[in-house]
Design a protein around this motif. Structure first.
Motif, PDB file in Angstrom:
ATOM      1  N   GLY A  94      17.873  -4.128  26.079  1.00 37.41           N
ATOM      2  CA  GLY A  94      18.476  -4.322  27.389  1.00 37.41           C
ATOM      3  C   GLY A  94      19.355  -5.549  27.460  1.00 37.41           C
ATOM      4  O   GLY A  94      19.139  -6.540  26.755  1.00 37.41           O
ATOM      5  N   LYS A  95      20.317  -5.496  28.344  1.00 38.79           N
ATOM      6  CA  LYS A  95      21.264  -6.602  28.465  1.00 38.79           C
ATOM      7  C   LYS A  95      20.597  -7.869  28.978  1.00 38.79           C
ATOM      8  O   LYS A  95      20.801  -8.967  28.443  1.00 38.79           O
ATOM      9  CB  LYS A  95      22.408  -6.192  29.396  1.00 38.79           C
ATOM     10  CG  LYS A  95      23.213  -5.003  28.898  1.00 38.79           C
ATOM     11  CD  LYS A  95      24.285  -4.590  29.898  1.00 38.79           C
ATOM     12  CE  LYS A  95      25.053  -3.365  29.403  1.00 38.79           C
ATOM     13  NZ  LYS A  95      26.092  -2.926  30.377  1.00 38.79           N
ATOM     14  N   VAL A  96      19.775  -7.739  30.001  1.00 36.98           N
ATOM     15  CA  VAL A  96      19.166  -8.908  30.631  1.00 36.98           C
ATOM     16  C   VAL A  96      18.208  -9.608  29.662  1.00 36.98           C
ATOM     17  O   VAL A  96      18.292 -10.834  29.448  1.00 36.98           O
ATOM     18  CB  VAL A  96      18.414  -8.508  31.914  1.00 36.98           C
ATOM     19  CG1 VAL A  96      17.654  -9.709  32.490  1.00 36.98           C
ATOM     20  CG2 VAL A  96      19.384  -7.947  32.943  1.00 36.98           C
ATOM     21  N   LEU A  97      17.301  -8.854  29.066  1.00 38.82           N
ATOM     22  CA  LEU A  97      16.303  -9.450  28.194  1.00 38.82           C
ATOM     23  C   LEU A  97      16.922  -9.991  26.914  1.00 38.82           C
ATOM     24  O   LEU A  97      16.459 -11.015  26.377  1.00 38.82           O
ATOM     25  CB  LEU A  97      15.221  -8.428  27.853  1.00 38.82           C
ATOM     26  CG  LEU A  97      14.398  -7.869  29.010  1.00 38.82           C
ATOM     27  CD1 LEU A  97      13.335  -6.906  28.489  1.00 38.82           C
ATOM     28  CD2 LEU A  97      13.741  -8.992  29.807  1.00 38.82           C
ATOM     29  N   SER A  98      17.967  -9.342  26.411  1.00 35.92           N
ATOM     30  CA  SER A  98      18.608  -9.800  25.180  1.00 35.92           C
ATOM     31  C   SER A  98      19.305 -11.135  25.383  1.00 35.92           C
ATOM     32  O   SER A  98      19.192 -12.037  24.546  1.00 35.92           O
ATOM     33  CB  SER A  98      19.605  -8.743  24.689  1.00 35.92           C
ATOM     34  OG  SER A  98      18.946  -7.538  24.372  1.00 35.92           O
ATOM     35  N   VAL A  99      20.015 -11.273  26.481  1.00 38.46           N
ATOM     36  CA  VAL A  99      20.671 -12.551  26.788  1.00 38.46           C
ATOM     37  C   VAL A  99      19.622 -13.634  27.017  1.00 38.46           C
ATOM     38  O   VAL A  99      19.764 -14.767  26.542  1.00 38.46           O
ATOM     39  CB  VAL A  99      21.593 -12.398  28.017  1.00 38.46           C
ATOM     40  CG1 VAL A  99      22.106 -13.764  28.466  1.00 38.46           C
ATOM     41  CG2 VAL A  99      22.753 -11.458  27.696  1.00 38.46           C
ATOM     42  N   GLU A 100      18.579 -13.299  27.721  1.00 41.41           N
ATOM     43  CA  GLU A 100      17.487 -14.246  27.965  1.00 41.41           C
ATOM     44  C   GLU A 100      16.884 -14.721  26.651  1.00 41.41           C
ATOM     45  O   GLU A 100      16.625 -15.919  26.464  1.00 41.41           O
ATOM     46  CB  GLU A 100      16.429 -13.556  28.823  1.00 41.41           C
ATOM     47  CG  GLU A 100      15.229 -14.405  29.177  1.00 41.41           C
ATOM     48  CD  GLU A 100      14.200 -13.607  29.973  1.00 41.41           C
ATOM     49  OE1 GLU A 100      13.298 -13.002  29.352  1.00 41.41           O
ATOM     50  OE2 GLU A 100      14.341 -13.560  31.219  1.00 41.41           O
ATOM     51  N   LEU A 101      16.670 -13.810  25.718  1.00 38.24           N
ATOM     52  CA  LEU A 101      16.107 -14.152  24.416  1.00 38.24           C
ATOM     53  C   LEU A 101      17.046 -15.062  23.635  1.00 38.24           C
ATOM     54  O   LEU A 101      16.609 -16.019  22.976  1.00 38.24           O
ATOM     55  CB  LEU A 101      15.839 -12.862  23.636  1.00 38.24           C
ATOM     56  CG  LEU A 101      14.867 -12.920  22.467  1.00 38.24           C
ATOM     57  CD1 LEU A 101      13.460 -13.287  22.942  1.00 38.24           C
ATOM     58  CD2 LEU A 101      14.844 -11.581  21.740  1.00 38.24           C
ATOM     59  N   GLY A 102      18.338 -14.761  23.720  1.00 38.87           N
ATOM     60  CA  GLY A 102      19.311 -15.596  23.029  1.00 38.87           C
ATOM     61  C   GLY A 102      19.377 -17.003  23.587  1.00 38.87           C
ATOM     62  O   GLY A 102      19.443 -17.984  22.835  1.00 38.87           O
ATOM     63  N   LYS A 103      19.353 -17.121  24.896  1.00 37.36           N
ATOM     64  CA  LYS A 103      19.369 -18.450  25.521  1.00 37.36           C
ATOM     65  C   LYS A 103      18.147 -19.274  25.139  1.00 37.36           C
ATOM     66  O   LYS A 103      18.215 -20.512  25.062  1.00 37.36           O
ATOM     67  CB  LYS A 103      19.457 -18.312  27.043  1.00 37.36           C
ATOM     68  CG  LYS A 103      20.789 -17.797  27.552  1.00 37.36           C
ATOM     69  CD  LYS A 103      20.778 -17.690  29.067  1.00 37.36           C
ATOM     70  CE  LYS A 103      22.120 -17.224  29.599  1.00 37.36           C
ATOM     71  NZ  LYS A 103      22.123 -17.088  31.083  1.00 37.36           N
ATOM     72  N   GLN A 104      17.029 -18.591  24.918  1.00 37.88           N
ATOM     73  CA  GLN A 104      15.810 -19.284  24.510  1.00 37.88           C
ATOM     74  C   GLN A 104      15.794 -19.628  23.036  1.00 37.88           C
ATOM     75  O   GLN A 104      14.828 -20.221  22.537  1.00 37.88           O
ATOM     76  CB  GLN A 104      14.597 -18.407  24.840  1.00 37.88           C
ATOM     77  CG  GLN A 104      14.381 -18.182  26.328  1.00 37.88           C
ATOM     78  CD  GLN A 104      13.330 -17.124  26.610  1.00 37.88           C
ATOM     79  OE1 GLN A 104      12.851 -16.434  25.701  1.00 37.88           O
ATOM     80  NE2 GLN A 104      12.960 -16.967  27.878  1.00 37.88           N
ATOM     81  N   LYS A 105      16.868 -19.241  22.320  1.00 37.73           N
ATOM     82  CA  LYS A 105      17.013 -19.510  20.882  1.00 37.73           C
ATOM     83  C   LYS A 105      15.866 -18.898  20.077  1.00 37.73           C
ATOM     84  O   LYS A 105      15.372 -19.497  19.119  1.00 37.73           O
ATOM     85  CB  LYS A 105      17.105 -21.013  20.622  1.00 37.73           C
ATOM     86  CG  LYS A 105      18.194 -21.725  21.401  1.00 37.73           C
ATOM     87  CD  LYS A 105      19.572 -21.145  21.107  1.00 37.73           C
ATOM     88  CE  LYS A 105      20.661 -21.848  21.912  1.00 37.73           C
ATOM     89  NZ  LYS A 105      21.998 -21.221  21.715  1.00 37.73           N
TER      90      LYS A 105
END
Length: 444
Positions: A242-253
């Motif tokens: 998903g777009k939301v969770l993937s971006v969130e995961l990326g921001k969390q490194k």
């Protein structure tokens, strides 16, 4: 009204019912106290959740929220269930409180409830027993045909592979039928559905009914909601979904896998591996760990039947090869069909939106045809199935135009696509979410 109902609960004049606000209900959503609302009545499920026949998690996913629509959707004998609910009743919403939270679409909810009532009046929740009898007979005939192929034509390569294909068809089609029974959509009573469910999933497939109930009803309660839908538990350890969770995961490194390549390794650890490498051992762990001995006995009858019918023809080693091929083929079929309706759709945390929006944003349909209906067990009508989970599958096409009209009136996307396009969208969505993760991981 006082903020703490335990010390200053208000009683309705002349009725003696304690009145609550949505704010008070929403606070009871954690591991301690758990409340939910059904038809404006407030229930304390803190202790009951562990005894809930559908499992503790599925009911707890609605703690702190209105659960009227899922309650109506999941239960076939609501009058009986309401009798058991009376001991859990602690009050009701204050008269000035809306019937559900502000995050939910009031107009859409009211119109869907009218549609639900119309569907019941039209008899679309009633089953055609002949349909399901013939469906079961076609599974049993294919099962016999698989054995006869080896018995009549011998155990050379071609009959061996034909037997494997036939057994794979049996396993998948039995999977679709146990799905019908698990949803209580075949018989009018829960008892008969549960009994035949044990036979089909246990004796014909070698899996536990309790495991399926535990997993699948959570998925229906909160589809594509992270930490509530077990079908997306592969996020984040295997895939970024998903777009939301993937971006969130990326921001969390966070990087458990090279997600930007997940659309490639999906073909290795997704369709071919789920059943033979994970489910095959996990289901035994599940029944032993939870002491589901009835399920275990049903499962053992499946393995005993296979051993007694195929080992005399093939020998133990060739039988194990046959069994592995069957699980491999079944796994590919199962994963592509079950994921085509959900993985390309919106995946997020639980935002507590209304029932219709919850289901529509997480599901899509695949175009109807005789082959698509049979191949997917009518799960090409995933939207209708999620909105009306106890509806017999042979009625999905009848309610679909009504659902489409509802969606059009409220500006909700109703997606339906060709079968191969639905398969391709799984890969495309994995590629997109993997790239979103990489961009956020590198630049945000």
């Amino acid at each position: 009204m006082a903020a703490d109902p335990e010390t200053a609960g208000t009683r309705a004049q002349g009725r003696g019912a304690r009145l609550f606000t949505w704010e008070e209900v929403a606070r009871r959503s954690g591991r301690g106290e758990r409340w939910l609302v059904i038809e404006r009545k407030v229930y304390d499920i803190s202790d009951f959740a562990r005894r809930h026949p559908g499992g503790s998690r599925v009911i707890s996913h609605y703690a702190g929220q209105d659960a009227t629509d899922p309650f109506v959707a999941f239960h076939v004998n609501k009058a009986l269930v309401r009798k058991y609910m009376s001991s859990l009743l602690i009050g009701e919403l204050s008269p000035e409180q809306p019937s559900f939270e502000p995050s939910k679409n009031e107009a859409l909810t009211h119109e869907f409830r009218e549609l639900r009532a119309a569907v019941e009046r039209m008899g679309l929740l009633r089953s055609d027993h002949l349909f399901f009898l013939l469906y079961l007979l076609h599974i049993l005939l294919l099962d016999v045909a698989a054995w006869l192929t080896l018995r009549v034509f011998g155990t050379s390569l071609v009959p061996f592979l034909l037997c494997a294909v036939l057994l794979s068809v049996v396993q998948v089609q039995a999977g679709w039928l146990q799905h019908d029974l698990g949803h209580l959509s075949v018989f009018s009573t829960s008892t008969l559905n549960h009994l035949l469910h044990h036979f089909v999933i246990g004796h014909l497939k070698g899996a536990p009914a309790s495991w399926w109930n535990h997993m699948h009803f959570q998925h229906h309660a909160k589809p594509n909601c992270f930490r509530k839908d077990p079908d997306i538990n592969m996020h984040p350890f295997f895939f970024a979904l998903g777009k939301v969770l993937s971006v969130e995961l990326g921001k969390q490194k966070k990087k458990y896998m090279p997600y930007n390549h997940q659309h490639k390794y999906f073909f290795l650890i997704g369709p071919p591996a789920l059943l033979p490498l994970f489910f095959q051992w996990y289901i035994f762990y599940f029944v032993v760990q939870r002491k589901k001995w009835v399920d275990l006995i049903w499962m053992l009858t499946f393995y005993a039947r296979l051993l007694l019918t195929y080992v005399p023809l093939l020998g133990l080693r060739a039988f194990l090869v046959l069994f592995l091929i069957v699980r491999f083929l079944e796994s590919n079929w199962f994963v592509w069909v079950t994921q085509m309706n959900h993985i390309p759709m919106h995946i997020d945390h639980d935002r507590n939106v209304d029932w219709v929006s919850t289901q529509l944003q997480a599901t899509c349909n695949v175009e109807q045809s005789f082959f698509n209906d049979w191949f997917s067990g009518h799960l090409n009508f995933q939207i209708e199935h999620h909105l009306f989970p106890t509806m017999p599958r042979h009625n999905y096409h009848k309610v679909a135009p009504l659902v489409q009209s509802l969606c059009a009136r409220h500006g909700i996307a109703y997606q339906s696509k060709p079968l191969l396009a639905a398969f391709a969208d799984i890969v495309h969505s994995l590629k997109e979410s993997g790239q979103l993760w990489l961009d956020a991981y590198l630049h945000q």
